[in-house]
Design a protein around this motif. Structure first.
Motif, short mmCIF file in Angstrom:
data_model
loop_
_atom_site.label_atom_id
_atom_site.label_comp_id
_atom_site.label_asym_id
_atom_site.label_seq_id
_atom_site.Cartn_x
_atom_site.Cartn_y
_atom_site.Cartn_z
N TYR A 199 0.83 -1.21 0.00
CA TYR A 199 0.00 0.00 0.00
C TYR A 199 0.87 1.26 0.00
O TYR A 199 1.90 1.32 0.65
CB TYR A 199 -0.91 0.05 1.23
N SER A 200 0.39 2.26 -0.73
CA SER A 200 0.92 3.61 -0.62
C SER A 200 -0.23 4.48 -0.14
O SER A 200 -1.37 4.02 -0.07
CB SER A 200 1.48 4.10 -1.96
N CYS A 201 0.06 5.71 0.23
CA CYS A 201 -0.99 6.56 0.77
C CYS A 201 -0.88 7.97 0.20
O CYS A 201 0.21 8.42 -0.14
CB CYS A 201 -0.95 6.59 2.29
N LYS A 202 -2.03 8.62 0.12
CA LYS A 202 -2.06 10.01 -0.35
C LYS A 202 -1.97 10.97 0.83
O LYS A 202 -1.60 12.12 0.66
CB LYS A 202 -3.31 10.27 -1.16
N LYS A 203 -2.34 10.49 2.02
CA LYS A 203 -2.26 11.32 3.23
C LYS A 203 -1.54 10.55 4.32
O LYS A 203 -1.86 9.39 4.58
CB LYS A 203 -3.67 11.67 3.73
N LYS A 250 -3.86 7.47 5.34
CA LYS A 250 -5.21 7.37 4.78
C LYS A 250 -5.14 7.55 3.27
O LYS A 250 -4.08 7.87 2.72
CB LYS A 250 -6.11 8.44 5.40
N ASP A 251 -6.30 7.39 2.63
CA ASP A 251 -6.38 7.45 1.17
C ASP A 251 -5.37 6.47 0.58
O ASP A 251 -4.46 6.85 -0.16
CB ASP A 251 -6.16 8.87 0.64
N LEU A 252 -5.56 5.22 0.95
CA LEU A 252 -4.62 4.17 0.57
C LEU A 252 -4.81 3.73 -0.87
O LEU A 252 -5.93 3.71 -1.39
CB LEU A 252 -4.79 2.97 1.50
#
Length: 176
Positions: free
Chosen positions: A98-102, A126-128
């Motif tokens: 997973y990467s995240c935007k937040k 969050k925003d994964l």
């Protein structure tokens, strides 16, 4: 009265890839002397990654030190000079894909200050965005999504035993 210990001398005993060990001779507030065995650690990060469905991304990993497979949030050791936020994003991606935007720092704490200087940086992700994991060559993990309510039950029944994970899950109640 301020209770401090004055370091009189420090002796390096062991330098390793992950930790170092030193013995400090200290003067106590009552002017007595004592030896302190101190594990030096570069610090670490832990990531509370929460999906839009209020699921926590967790890993199960065998830990030789306790001879058990433990439920944990993604985490890892800081490299020398590494920014904790960048380390958190790297560890999340490596261990889970997973990467995240937040991502934001939600707490810092010492893991075992009675003998170690390890400082843990706890991040909320969050925003994964799902992707492929790329664990270290000696790292074998199972990735799981656990509903926050189920994770809290796992704390109650003793399934989750890892301190950083317990802290992260307890903090999740305030963050979602």
């Amino acid at each position: 009265m301020i209770l401090e210990e004055k370091t009189l001398s420090s002796e390096k005993i062991y330098n390793g890839k992950i930790i170092n060990l030193r013995i400090d001779t200290v003067e106590l507030p009552d002017h007595k002397y004592q030896k302190r065995e101190i594990v030096e650690h570069p610090g670490a990060v832990a990531v509370l990654a929460i999906t839009k469905e209020n699921e926590i991304i967790m890993v199960k990993q065998y830990r030789k030190t306790v001879e058990e497979t433990l439920w944990e949030v993604p985490a890892g050791k800081l490299e020398i000079g590494e920014d904790p936020k960048k380390c958190a994003m790297r560890e999340l991606k490596e261990e889970t894909g997973y990467s995240c935007k937040k991502i934001e720092l939600i707490n810092t704490f010492y893991t075992s200050p009675g003998f170690s200087d390890e400082k843990m940086y706890l991040y909320l992700a969050k925003d994964l965005v799902e992707g492929d994991p790329n664990p270290d060559e000696d790292e074998y993990v199972e990735i799981h999504k656990v509903k926050v309510e189920d994770a809290l039950d796992m704390l109650q029944n003793g399934t989750i035993k890892d301190a950083k994970t317990i802290i992260a899950i307890l903090m999740s109640k305030q963050l979602i």
